[in-house]
Design an enzyme around this catalytic site. Sequence first.
Site, PDB file in Angstrom:
ATOM      1  N   ASP A 225      10.049 -51.282  -9.961  1.00 55.71           N
ATOM      2  CA  ASP A 225       8.903 -50.817  -9.190  1.00 55.71           C
ATOM      3  C   ASP A 225       9.259 -50.963  -7.706  1.00 55.71           C
ATOM      4  O   ASP A 225      10.211 -51.680  -7.351  1.00 55.71           O
ATOM      5  CB  ASP A 225       7.679 -51.656  -9.566  1.00 55.71           C
ATOM      6  CG  ASP A 225       6.484 -51.383  -8.670  1.00 55.71           C
ATOM      7  OD1 ASP A 225       6.125 -50.202  -8.500  1.00 55.71           O
ATOM      8  OD2 ASP A 225       5.917 -52.357  -8.141  1.00 55.71           O
ATOM      9  N   TYR A 226       8.484 -50.325  -6.834  1.00 58.95           N
ATOM     10  CA  TYR A 226       8.794 -50.395  -5.405  1.00 58.95           C
ATOM     11  C   TYR A 226       7.899 -51.410  -4.685  1.00 58.95           C
ATOM     12  O   TYR A 226       8.309 -52.531  -4.419  1.00 58.95           O
ATOM     13  CB  TYR A 226       8.696 -49.010  -4.764  1.00 58.95           C
ATOM     14  CG  TYR A 226       9.119 -49.011  -3.316  1.00 58.95           C
ATOM     15  CD1 TYR A 226      10.460 -49.180  -2.976  1.00 58.95           C
ATOM     16  CD2 TYR A 226       8.192 -48.872  -2.294  1.00 58.95           C
ATOM     17  CE1 TYR A 226      10.864 -49.219  -1.652  1.00 58.95           C
ATOM     18  CE2 TYR A 226       8.586 -48.903  -0.963  1.00 58.95           C
ATOM     19  CZ  TYR A 226       9.925 -49.072  -0.639  1.00 58.95           C
ATOM     20  OH  TYR A 226      10.326 -49.118   0.671  1.00 58.95           O
ATOM     21  N   ASP A 227       6.643 -51.034  -4.409  1.00 58.59           N
ATOM     22  CA  ASP A 227       5.739 -51.900  -3.651  1.00 58.59           C
ATOM     23  C   ASP A 227       5.419 -53.168  -4.437  1.00 58.59           C
ATOM     24  O   ASP A 227       4.964 -53.116  -5.582  1.00 58.59           O
ATOM     25  CB  ASP A 227       4.444 -51.156  -3.324  1.00 58.59           C
ATOM     26  CG  ASP A 227       4.667 -49.979  -2.392  1.00 58.59           C
ATOM     27  OD1 ASP A 227       4.670 -50.185  -1.180  1.00 58.59           O
ATOM     28  OD2 ASP A 227       4.859 -48.853  -2.901  1.00 58.59           O
TER      29      ASP A 227
ATOM     30  N   ASP B 219       5.462 -55.504 -10.700  1.00 57.89           N
ATOM     31  CA  ASP B 219       4.521 -56.564 -10.314  1.00 57.89           C
ATOM     32  C   ASP B 219       3.062 -56.236 -10.568  1.00 57.89           C
ATOM     33  O   ASP B 219       2.195 -57.112 -10.437  1.00 57.89           O
ATOM     34  CB  ASP B 219       4.678 -56.855  -8.815  1.00 57.89           C
ATOM     35  CG  ASP B 219       4.031 -55.773  -7.950  1.00 57.89           C
ATOM     36  OD1 ASP B 219       3.166 -56.092  -7.111  1.00 57.89           O
ATOM     37  OD2 ASP B 219       4.373 -54.592  -8.135  1.00 57.89           O
TER      38      ASP B 219
END
Length: 269
Positions: free
Chosen positions: A26-28, A211
């Site tokens: 995932d990124y953010d 997350d």
Amino acid sequence: MAAPLWERWDEVAPRLARGTLLAGFDYDGTLVGIRPSPEEVRTDEATRQALAELAAIPGTAVAVVSGRPVAQLRALLPAAALWLVGLHGLELAAPHGEVLPTRDLDAAAAMLAPLLVVAEAIAARHPGVRVEDKGATLVLHTRQASRADAAAAAAAFRSAVAGGAGFVLDGFELLAGKEVLEVRPAGEHKGTALTRLHREAGGQQVLYVGDDLTDEDAFGTLGAGAVTVRVVSTYQSEPAVAGTRAAYTLADPAEVGELLQRLIALRRH
């Protein structure tokens, strides 16, 4: 109950070292920390370099799976080296490849147009609330609002999505995340995205790190056959951590950076 990854590293590392690997992130909140607004997020050079180094190792495919559009991810990441999944799976792009939508994104955007008008009116009534129009998905951000304004705006948005504004959104679903509510076409999520990505990119072993609640779809779909990791720092006070479907946990994006370095060392030998 998910176990801290480093406590189990000796048993996990051999799985990630052998054979071909698909490593998804995932990124953010995973590769980078959460910021008050998406526009403030930047990928540091160490993370960009680590992703590119890992992806350059033979037998290793690296993907970033995000709610952001692929066009945004390309501006933030070493995109030529990576598989990119945007809009929770509505877009997929191979390294050096074109964006392949899984739905008619223009049609979805047209159907969301009435909700966009309502959402912008809601945001105008509540300071700190903002609307992000991603075309095929629509997001209400409440992170910068007071708790009272955030709650009121979220309630009004939920009511509109449920038909309270006088129109019906057939074929869409409402997704709750960290201080966001997102409306997207139903049936596409990070779990279906990882299934498609695995089919396209390959990988005898799959690693996925995320997350947010949206990442739970990926953890559940991949199951025990994959190495699944939940980054818990921004959700430590919520029961969602205890109920995660991931097998392991990391504390924050800094530990994800350490994981990238460990993967590079493992895969080079």
